[in-house]
Enzyme design. Sequence first.
Site, mmCIF file in Angstrom:
data_model
loop_
_atom_site.group_PDB
_atom_site.id
_atom_site.type_symbol
_atom_site.label_atom_id
_atom_site.label_comp_id
_atom_site.label_asym_id
_atom_site.label_seq_id
_atom_site.Cartn_x
_atom_site.Cartn_y
_atom_site.Cartn_z
ATOM 1 C CD GLN A 1 10.516 -8.958 17.909
ATOM 2 O OE1 GLN A 1 10.715 -10.367 17.282
ATOM 3 N NE2 GLN A 1 11.176 -8.336 16.401
ATOM 4 C CG HIS B 1 5.654 -11.570 18.429
ATOM 5 N ND1 HIS B 1 4.100 -11.958 18.151
ATOM 6 C CD2 HIS B 1 6.377 -12.285 17.171
ATOM 7 C CE1 HIS B 1 4.075 -12.360 17.464
ATOM 8 N NE2 HIS B 1 5.219 -12.819 16.442
ATOM 9 C CG LEU C 1 4.290 -16.449 19.333
ATOM 10 C CD1 LEU C 1 4.780 -15.145 19.592
ATOM 11 C CD2 LEU C 1 5.104 -17.087 17.472
ATOM 12 C CD GLU D 1 5.012 -11.836 11.572
ATOM 13 O OE1 GLU D 1 5.434 -10.772 13.485
ATOM 14 O OE2 GLU D 1 5.751 -10.611 11.217
ATOM 15 N NE ARG E 1 7.356 -11.151 15.034
ATOM 16 C CZ ARG E 1 8.219 -12.005 14.774
ATOM 17 N NH1 ARG E 1 9.456 -11.913 15.185
ATOM 18 N NH2 ARG E 1 7.651 -13.115 13.361
ATOM 19 N NE ARG F 1 13.667 -12.869 15.189
ATOM 20 C CZ ARG F 1 12.433 -13.645 15.120
ATOM 21 N NH1 ARG F 1 12.558 -13.950 14.196
ATOM 22 N NH2 ARG F 1 11.671 -13.893 15.814
#
Length: 589
Positions: free
Chosen positions: A235, A237, A251, A254, A285, A385
């Site tokens: 994944q 992001h 990060l 979200e 995502r 995910r």
Amino acid sequence: RENYETHEYDVIVIGAGGAGLRAAVEASAVPGLKVAVISKSLLGKAHTVMAEGGVAASFGNLDHQDSWETHFYDTMRSGHFINNYRMAEIFAKEAPDRVLELETWGAVFDRTPEGRIMQRPFGAHTFRRLAHIGDHTGMELLRTMQYKAIHSGIDVFQEVTMTKLLMANGRVAGAFGYFREDGRFVLFRAKAVILATGGLGRVYKVTSNSWESTGDGAALAFRAGADLMDMEMVQFHPTGMVWPPGVRGILVTEGVRGEGGLLYNAEGERFMQRYDAERMELSSRDVVARAIFREAMAGRGTPHGGAWLDITHKGPDYIKTKLPGMYEQFLTLADLDITRERFEVAPTCHYTMGGVRVDPETCATNLPGVFAAGEVAAGLHGANRLGGNSLSDILVFGRRAGLGARQYLEGMEGGLAAVDEAEIDHEMNRVLAPLTREKGVNPYHVHEQLQEIMTTYAGIMRSGETLQTGLEKLLALKEEAQTMAINGSRRYNPGWHAVFDVQNMLLLSEGIIRSALERKESRGAHWRTDYPDELPDWQQFNFVESFDGDAIHIRKEPVPEMPEHLARLFTYGKAPGLVQTAPGKESSK
Ligand code: FAD
């Protein structure tokens, strides 16, 4: 001959993140059972501590229509239906109990004015579902479980790297490794081993993952004969920090979009309109990450190749209350006040959907006595995910792995399996080799090249051609890396530790590329420009990999078929909580 110290346990758990601690708590619930947790970092520093936005569980505290069925629906749909449906079912049903249990152990969640657990919206969750503690949910979760684990009588070994899983006569015998502080060797003999070592994000150049995420558990298990699954599903992001360069990849939760943050391109357009007009910034995502990537490719990116994220319209008080960590992060790392200015974001490698294949009920792998839970395991998240689903994953399946190990012990005959001394000698020599080699390639150099290859040829956008080129380059690098060498001694030598991280990442990267080559379609996180469409539903399958010590073998297996009562949830093409049901037929909580 080198010496090593020996410890004997009923169950060892490798990994002290959320999954490992929850597994250890469950395993140790049987009086007399000896359980140890082993971690290559310090207790409280595991990657889980970084989790920000929240933990997904269908309490329905704010949106009363929410139910486990809707959470299941969202999880399967966002995973593009290659998830193991049974894992998703168990997960959605058990997540609320696991979160409530944390409360009884001392976790303090944000509350609604009525005193219920507060829940925030997150990408592709139909309802407001993420229980949270500001934007430092992982820290509170880890703190709570650590406290519980320590008081459950578990032994903890910190700063120990496990390098080999030991099998004997078809069952697990334990694991072997070394103390990072001084390099002394250690053998853990155990009747059952639970792997909870997290993901492999460090394979990519730009990542939100901590230094621990080098895929160790999956690589150890793979070498010992465990099956891996869905390795092509990595994944990205959508929102990592972009500027200044030193913070690239860190990060941006979200939660910023969950709390109302809006995405714009360089032309000031809310471009998500073009990619998912219904869910906009709160799309899944994979969709948002691809959208930002495409905008930048089309020349509508921000100065450093991303998109603008703007939450200033919410006002300073709201932002500082709801997103205190993000406010601090930008102020200290980028000298930027997010209550007053928009900021740049771009995709960052974030999560490993693939990993060790497990049984949904017990988390057992195909190696007797070996269990896996959390990010190291595959199956729950399929091709993508959902945010918040990892923290509930590690609680639900951490517990199940602990239970699985307990049940395994109840049914087993005989004690600890014998350990093969020759195998241990061989492992000690292998681990010491980089320190004794006269000349060789530097592990940091190999890591850099690996990240370059994976990012360029097997990153967010792939094609048969890029993957094939990537594979050739990777195999050449693997060859070169046979002779990694490092100066210095075994004492405090990070270069030496890096050798084993890199060896694990090289093996798993090959797994990623080989599965990505096999999957001739685009699905979730796997985006192939030469096969841009998703194959029809009846062609859903997983790629399962095994390793014979020499080559990786891949088989294509149909996804387990959902039983009728679950399949029915998808008939309206709408989340169950949004479907009008006849009186008396409401979905259960
Ligand atoms: P980890 O927490 O990664 O723990 C792995 C453990 O294994 C560590 O203790 C490590 O030291 C140990 N280990 C590894 N290799 C070895 C070895 N060879 N020998 C010994 N020990 C070893 N998910 C959500 O659901 N909600 C969120 O809000 C959220 N926010 C996130 C924010 C960030 C910045 C990041 C990076 C992730 C976020 N995630 C979130 C994802 C989530 O945090 C992780 O997927 C999850 O915490 C993984 O937990 P784990 O227990 O499986 O592994």
